[in-house]
Design a protein around this motif. Structure first.
Motif, short mmCIF file in Angstrom:
data_model
loop_
_atom_site.label_atom_id
_atom_site.label_comp_id
_atom_site.label_asym_id
_atom_site.label_seq_id
_atom_site.Cartn_x
_atom_site.Cartn_y
_atom_site.Cartn_z
N GLY A 125 0.82 -1.20 0.00
CA GLY A 125 0.00 0.00 0.00
C GLY A 125 0.85 1.25 0.00
N ARG A 126 1.90 1.25 0.81
CA ARG A 126 2.82 2.40 0.82
C ARG A 126 3.51 2.55 -0.53
NH1 ARG A 126 3.99 0.13 5.95
NH2 ARG A 126 5.89 -0.82 5.14
N GLU A 127 3.89 1.41 -1.12
CA GLU A 127 4.57 1.47 -2.41
C GLU A 127 3.64 1.97 -3.50
OE1 GLU A 127 7.51 1.93 -4.46
OE2 GLU A 127 7.95 0.84 -2.60
N LEU A 128 2.38 1.54 -3.46
CA LEU A 128 1.41 2.02 -4.44
C LEU A 128 1.24 3.54 -4.32
CD1 LEU A 128 -0.75 1.59 -6.61
CD2 LEU A 128 -2.39 1.12 -4.76
N ASP A 129 1.12 4.04 -3.10
CA ASP A 129 0.97 5.49 -2.92
C ASP A 129 2.20 6.23 -3.45
OD1 ASP A 129 -1.58 5.68 -1.86
OD2 ASP A 129 -0.92 5.33 0.19
N THR A 130 3.38 5.68 -3.20
CA THR A 130 4.61 6.31 -3.70
C THR A 130 4.63 6.35 -5.22
OG1 THR A 130 5.85 5.60 -1.75
CG2 THR A 130 7.12 6.17 -3.70
N ALA A 131 4.26 5.22 -5.85
CA ALA A 131 4.28 5.15 -7.31
C ALA A 131 3.23 6.08 -7.93
CB ALA A 131 4.04 3.71 -7.77
N LEU A 132 2.03 6.08 -7.37
CA LEU A 132 0.98 6.94 -7.92
C LEU A 132 1.35 8.42 -7.77
CD1 LEU A 132 -2.24 5.13 -6.65
CD2 LEU A 132 -1.30 5.12 -8.97
N ALA A 133 1.97 8.78 -6.64
CA ALA A 133 2.39 10.16 -6.44
C ALA A 133 3.49 10.53 -7.44
CB ALA A 133 2.88 10.37 -5.01
N ALA A 134 4.42 9.60 -7.69
CA ALA A 134 5.48 9.86 -8.66
C ALA A 134 4.89 10.07 -10.06
CB ALA A 134 6.48 8.71 -8.66
N LEU A 135 3.97 9.20 -10.45
CA LEU A 135 3.35 9.34 -11.77
C LEU A 135 2.56 10.64 -11.86
CD1 LEU A 135 2.14 5.66 -12.29
CD2 LEU A 135 4.03 6.80 -13.47
N ALA A 136 1.83 10.97 -10.81
CA ALA A 136 1.04 12.21 -10.81
C ALA A 136 1.94 13.43 -10.95
CB ALA A 136 0.21 12.30 -9.54
N SER A 137 3.16 13.37 -10.40
CA SER A 137 4.08 14.50 -10.54
C SER A 137 4.47 14.74 -11.99
CB SER A 137 5.33 14.25 -9.70
OG SER A 137 6.15 13.23 -10.28
N GLY A 138 4.34 13.68 -12.81
CA GLY A 138 4.61 13.81 -14.24
C GLY A 138 3.35 13.98 -15.06
N GLY A 139 2.23 14.20 -14.38
CA GLY A 139 0.97 14.40 -15.08
C GLY A 139 0.34 13.13 -15.61
N VAL A 140 0.67 11.98 -15.01
CA VAL A 140 0.20 10.68 -15.51
C VAL A 140 -0.78 10.09 -14.51
CG1 VAL A 140 0.86 8.36 -16.22
CG2 VAL A 140 2.37 10.30 -16.70
N GLU A 141 -1.96 9.70 -14.98
CA GLU A 141 -2.94 9.00 -14.15
C GLU A 141 -2.91 7.52 -14.50
OE1 GLU A 141 -7.66 9.27 -12.80
OE2 GLU A 141 -6.94 10.39 -14.54
N ALA A 142 -3.07 6.68 -13.49
CA ALA A 142 -2.93 5.23 -13.70
C ALA A 142 -4.20 4.51 -13.33
CB ALA A 142 -1.77 4.70 -12.86
N THR A 143 -4.37 3.32 -13.93
CA THR A 143 -5.41 2.37 -13.55
C THR A 143 -4.74 1.19 -12.85
OG1 THR A 143 -6.76 2.97 -15.47
CG2 THR A 143 -7.27 0.89 -14.37
N VAL A 144 -5.23 0.85 -11.67
CA VAL A 144 -4.66 -0.24 -10.87
C VAL A 144 -5.34 -1.55 -11.26
CG1 VAL A 144 -4.17 -1.07 -8.54
CG2 VAL A 144 -4.27 1.40 -9.00
N LEU A 145 -4.54 -2.56 -11.56
CA LEU A 145 -5.06 -3.85 -12.03
C LEU A 145 -4.91 -4.94 -10.98
CD1 LEU A 145 -3.67 -4.18 -15.68
CD2 LEU A 145 -5.96 -3.49 -14.97
N LYS A 146 -5.67 -6.00 -11.19
CA LYS A 146 -5.50 -7.29 -10.53
C LYS A 146 -5.47 -7.19 -9.01
CE LYS A 146 -1.98 -8.66 -13.14
NZ LYS A 146 -0.99 -9.51 -13.82
N GLY A 147 -4.53 -7.92 -8.37
CA GLY A 147 -4.59 -8.13 -6.94
C GLY A 147 -4.54 -6.87 -6.10
N MET A 148 -3.78 -5.88 -6.54
CA MET A 148 -3.67 -4.66 -5.74
C MET A 148 -5.03 -3.98 -5.60
SD MET A 148 -1.10 -3.31 -4.14
CE MET A 148 -1.67 -2.36 -2.75
N HIS A 149 -5.88 -4.13 -6.61
CA HIS A 149 -7.24 -3.60 -6.56
C HIS A 149 -8.19 -4.56 -5.86
CE1 HIS A 149 -11.26 -3.38 -8.80
NE2 HIS A 149 -11.32 -2.53 -7.81
N THR A 150 -8.21 -5.82 -6.31
CA THR A 150 -9.21 -6.75 -5.78
C THR A 150 -8.99 -7.05 -4.30
OG1 THR A 150 -7.91 -8.69 -6.48
CG2 THR A 150 -9.53 -7.82 -8.05
N ALA A 151 -7.74 -6.97 -3.83
CA ALA A 151 -7.49 -7.20 -2.41
C ALA A 151 -8.28 -6.22 -1.55
CB ALA A 151 -5.99 -7.05 -2.11
N ARG A 152 -8.46 -5.01 -2.05
CA ARG A 152 -9.20 -3.99 -1.30
C ARG A 152 -10.68 -3.99 -1.63
NH1 ARG A 152 -5.19 1.34 -1.28
NH2 ARG A 152 -3.30 0.24 -0.64
#
Length: 417
Positions: A125-152
């Motif tokens: 979860g911490r790693e996902l937040d770090t990655a999404l924040a890094a991508l957002a800093s470059g103006g990139v929005e992401a879609t989360v797939l598979k287990g990282m999404h379904t687990a929640r």
């Protein structure tokens, strides 16, 4: 009455790096690179897997069950069986909340599976937040797939759905910006699985060592990668599965992230999960079937899913996993819908699925009889699958590694004669 058993220390099932390396080297030398438990009789492992399937089926049917009643399999073998099925933390949760019961030593092992599952979920979860924040800093929005999404979204809690990596999709034209943002945040692109078209790259997070902490449970510190893709289509051996791009109705907010992200929803989610699970029997863990059962129970209408699949001509790509999910949890797939899937899939796929044993979808101790691909429907599909066997990866380095593994396996078989 059972005697009380003290909780296991968090590191009770850890292995040293030297022992992990020894296990992998021994497995490769014997021609069975996925069998990493030389002291465990294969028959005992299979008994444990059958017991996990039985208990899982009972729980999904709403019944309480006893896991390994009478201690016939034993805690160690049952733990490894559950680990290889992806079910250790979920069984631990069911034991914790009283849905399952077990002999105290077995319960202690699965309590440790759950503890590591929870700790790893927090880490991811911490790693996902770090990655999404890094991508957002470059103006990139992401879609989360598979287990990282379904687990929640689907499981009782995030730690009950093990995963080895975080899968993200970004728009194809955003790949340069995404790569630049990840590099700036300290991620390192791995060369082994990199391919340019369709884009797929594994990125190692900063500080990640890649060392395996345990071979008998989904350890908190087992290797972690960020898998970046530029689309939702699947590319199994028989050929491309054209899912296309999700529309607004196919997306929902990703739950629990500090930086906004998207996740799949509705028929698109079920179709993606089922297509992924149906690709190769060697990689089809029981937890993926549980995931499908939960996804089907989340409110997806059979008529809507049928329309989605018919439009993309991919019913045969999802039939194996949906049929097996129905076998695990009867009532998951409506009879008329399942009949349509069977008719669309053809006799070869139907026969292959009918012959499968839920406990033996993976035979880590040997090659799987009958080939790897579940959704190869006709001659053209089989030719594509054969070509994928000849050229199993886009990377020359990975092709060389695959042929080296096959060579070691052949030498071991010849010596065994």
């Amino acid at each position: 009455m059972h005697a009380e058993v003290a909780p296991l220390p968090f590191d009770a099932l850890d292995l040293s790096p030297a022992e992990v390396d020894r296990r992998f080297a021994l497995a490769r030398s014997r021609g069975t690179p996925r069998w990493l438990w030389p002291a465990l009789p294969v028959e005992r492992w299979m008994d444990g897997r059958r017991e996990v399937v039985r208990a899982t089926s009972a729980v999904l049917a709403g019944r309480k069950a006893a896991l390994d009643e009478g201690d016939a399999v034993g805690a160690q073998a049952l733990g490894i069986a559950a680990f290889t099925l992806g079910m250790g933390p979920l069984l631990g949760r069911w034991l914790e909340d009283g849905t399952l019961s077990a002999e105290p030593r077995t319960a202690a092992v699965f309590a440790l599976h759950l503890a590591h599952g929870r700790a790893r979920a927090e880490k991811l979860g911490r790693e996902l937040d770090t990655a999404l924040a890094a991508l957002a800093s470059g103006g990139v929005e992401a879609t989360v797939l598979k287990g990282m999404h379904t687990a929640r979204a689907l499981f009782p809690e995030p730690g009950t759905r093990p995963m080895t990596d975080i899968d993200l999709v970004v728009d194809a034209d955003a790949i340069p910006a995404a790569e630049a943002a990840l590099r700036a945040a300290g991620y390192v692109r791995q060369s082994a699985d990199y391919q340019r078209r369709p884009y797929h790259a594994d990125w190692r997070p900063p500080g990640e060592t890649g060392r395996v902490g345990s071979l008998v449970l989904a350890h908190r510190d087992n290797p972690l990668t960020l898998n970046l893709h530029d689309g939702f289509d699947r590319f199994p051996g028989p050929g491309r599965v054209h899912l296309g791009a999700p529309g607004p109705a196919d997306l929902a907010p990703m739950p629990g992230t500090a930086t906004p992200a998207r996740a799949l929803a509705g028929p698109f989610l079920v179709a993606y999960l089922a297509a992924h699970a149906s690709e190769q029997r060697e990689n089809l863990m029981l937890v993926r079937l549980v995931e499908l059962v939960l996804a089907m129970r989340s409110g997806v209408r059979a008529d809507d899913l049928r329309g989605f699949l018919a439009e993309r001509r991919m019913a045969h790509n999802v039939y194996p996993a949906l049929a097996l999910a129905e076998r695990l949890a009867p009532g998951t797939v409506e009879a008329d819908f399942l009949g349509w899937l069977e008719a669309e899939s053809g006799p070869r796929i139907r026969a292959a699925v009918a012959a499968l044993d839920l406990a033996a979808l993976q035979r880590l101790d040997q090659r799987v009889a009958g080939g790897r691909d579940l959704a190869a429907r006709g001659t053209l599909d089989r030719l594509r699958a054969a070509l994928r066997w000849v050229l199993p990866h886009a990377s020359p380095r990975r092709i060389a590694a695959a042929y080296a593994s096959r060579g070691r396996r052949l030498v071991h078989l010849l010596r065994a004669r």
